[in-house]
Design a protein around this motif. Structure first.
Motif, PDB file in Angstrom:
ATOM      1  N   ARG A  33      -9.815  -3.477   6.937  1.00  0.00           N
ATOM      2  CA  ARG A  33     -11.130  -2.185   8.057  1.00  0.00           C
ATOM      3  C   ARG A  33     -11.234  -1.098   8.458  1.00  0.00           C
ATOM      4  NH1 ARG A  33     -15.403  -5.226  12.256  1.00  0.00           N
ATOM      5  NH2 ARG A  33     -13.464  -5.076  13.185  1.00  0.00           N
ATOM      6  N   GLU A  34      -9.691  -1.515   9.222  1.00  0.00           N
ATOM      7  CA  GLU A  34      -8.549  -0.603  10.070  1.00  0.00           C
ATOM      8  C   GLU A  34      -8.561   0.456   8.523  1.00  0.00           C
ATOM      9  OE1 GLU A  34      -8.715  -3.264  10.678  1.00  0.00           O
ATOM     10  OE2 GLU A  34      -9.344  -3.089  13.078  1.00  0.00           O
ATOM     11  N   LEU A  35      -7.547   0.368   7.723  1.00  0.00           N
ATOM     12  CA  LEU A  35      -7.300   0.297   7.112  1.00  0.00           C
ATOM     13  C   LEU A  35      -8.035   1.500   5.810  1.00  0.00           C
ATOM     14  CD1 LEU A  35      -4.732  -1.266   5.275  1.00  0.00           C
ATOM     15  CD2 LEU A  35      -4.049   0.549   6.036  1.00  0.00           C
ATOM     16  N   MET A  36      -9.543   1.043   5.602  1.00  0.00           N
ATOM     17  CA  MET A  36     -10.672   1.655   4.900  1.00  0.00           C
ATOM     18  C   MET A  36     -11.324   3.171   5.391  1.00  0.00           C
ATOM     19  SD  MET A  36     -10.807   0.471   2.035  1.00  0.00           S
ATOM     20  CE  MET A  36     -11.937   1.258   1.219  1.00  0.00           C
ATOM     21  N   HIS A  37     -11.172   2.526   7.204  1.00  0.00           N
ATOM     22  CA  HIS A  37     -11.404   3.532   7.960  1.00  0.00           C
ATOM     23  C   HIS A  37     -10.632   5.046   7.529  1.00  0.00           C
ATOM     24  CE1 HIS A  37     -14.550   2.494   9.797  1.00  0.00           C
ATOM     25  NE2 HIS A  37     -14.572   1.702  10.509  1.00  0.00           N
TER      26      HIS A  37
ATOM     27  N   ILE B 173      -2.075   7.394   3.369  1.00  0.00           N
ATOM     28  CA  ILE B 173      -1.217   5.936   3.683  1.00  0.00           C
ATOM     29  C   ILE B 173       0.063   5.569   3.276  1.00  0.00           C
ATOM     30  CG2 ILE B 173      -1.727   3.357   3.182  1.00  0.00           C
ATOM     31  CD1 ILE B 173      -3.427   4.001   4.418  1.00  0.00           C
ATOM     32  N   ASP B 174       1.492   5.377   4.223  1.00  0.00           N
ATOM     33  CA  ASP B 174       2.537   5.461   3.704  1.00  0.00           C
ATOM     34  C   ASP B 174       2.553   4.753   2.837  1.00  0.00           C
ATOM     35  OD1 ASP B 174       5.373   7.374   3.591  1.00  0.00           O
ATOM     36  OD2 ASP B 174       5.616   5.410   4.213  1.00  0.00           O
ATOM     37  N   THR B 175       3.113   2.900   3.598  1.00  0.00           N
ATOM     38  CA  THR B 175       3.742   1.975   2.580  1.00  0.00           C
ATOM     39  C   THR B 175       2.502   0.751   3.334  1.00  0.00           C
ATOM     40  OG1 THR B 175       5.752   2.862   3.492  1.00  0.00           O
ATOM     41  CG2 THR B 175       5.378   0.740   3.073  1.00  0.00           C
ATOM     42  N   VAL B 176       2.306  -0.149   2.441  1.00  0.00           N
ATOM     43  CA  VAL B 176       1.208  -1.522   2.552  1.00  0.00           C
ATOM     44  C   VAL B 176       2.362  -2.555   2.125  1.00  0.00           C
ATOM     45  CG1 VAL B 176      -0.430  -2.370   1.642  1.00  0.00           C
ATOM     46  CG2 VAL B 176      -1.255  -0.434   1.647  1.00  0.00           C
TER      47      VAL B 176
END
Length: 263
Positions: free
Chosen positions: A38-42, A50-53
């Motif tokens: 959820r936070e990443l979608m925000h 987004i640099d690294t997952v």
């Protein structure tokens, strides 16, 4: 296929932990850590990079596939042991990322004709600031200005407690002096929350361009704000305790402005 990381001693994991724990590392690298889908979608929806997952298939809930990351995003698959070492909480669906910081300045704020702004001075606890941002998002606040901050805006506890609102609410960190100058120059009335020499908050006109200014629970606001204020406001305290948590007070005042504006 993403590279797999199975050791907690891997340099990439060490850097991830340093970003979680040290504001100096976040400042120097221009990165911060975000957990959870959820936070990443925000982040993505509000234009953060987004640099690294880091992805742990052993703990993801499997309800949805991973998002399609930009081609230049680095993706690593981590073991459950590594995930448990770096995750702040267990309900992050197995996804943790390093995200590029984005710092707004006062001059970059795009404000409507009658903005509603929340200003907080020297708030120390990231959880309180995160909760204020969450309420600000819910109330449609146009900006949150953090004066003389004692925590950085990308502290993991702040990101988590804001439930992603730190990405959706325009947020600026600056000095109290710079903020006062900015508000005065833009004709924005300053309402300081304080017990002394104050009127009840619901008797104060918040329909015009307004900045609601909050201090710490322990020491309140500095004299600079008290002197700069157009009005001092207070929330009635009917019990023995003489103050509320700053995030609760901020929410009450924000939604009074919403009520007055008929939104």
């Amino acid at each position: 296929m993403p590279e797999k990381i199975t050791s907690t001693q891997n340099p990439k994991i060490k850097r991830l932990q340093a970003l979680q724990q040290k504001s100096s590392e976040r400042r120097q690298s221009g990165l911060f850590v975000v957990e959870g889908r959820r936070e990443l979608m925000h982040c993505i929806e509000t234009g953060f990079t987004i640099d690294t997952v880091f992805w742990c298939p052993a703990v993801e809930d499997g309800t949805e596939p991973l998002p399609s990351w930009p081609s230049d995003t680095r993706l690593y698959e981590i073991s459950k042991e590594v995930y448990e070492k770096v995750a702040y909480r267990g309900s992050t669906e197995g996804v943790i990322a390093e995200v590029r910081t984005r710092q707004l300045t006062l001059e970059e704020l795009l404000l409507p004709e009658r903005p509603l702004i929340v200003v907080v001075e020297r708030v120390e606890k990231p959880g309180n600031l995160g909760a204020i941002l969450r309420s600000a998002d819910a109330a449609g606040v146009d900006a949150v200005i953090v004066c003389d901050p004692l925590t950085d805006l990308f502290n993991p506890n702040l990101v988590r407690s804001s439930v992603g609102a730190v990405f959706s609410v325009p947020c600026v960190a600056c000095s109290s002096e710079a903020c006062i100058t900015f508000l005065k120059a833009h004709g924005i009335q300053i309402l300081t929350a304080q017990l002394q020499d104050s009127e009840l908050y619901y008797d104060t006109n918040m329909r015009r361009a307004t900045a609601i200014v909050m201090g710490t629970e322990a020491t309140g606001l500095t004299d600079a704000w008290r002197q700069a204020a157009d009005a001092h406001i207070r929330i009635p305290m009917l019990g023995r305790v003489d103050s509320l948590n700053v995030s609760v007070s901020a929410a009450i005042l924000m939604f009074e402005a919403v009520r007055q504006r008929g939104l």
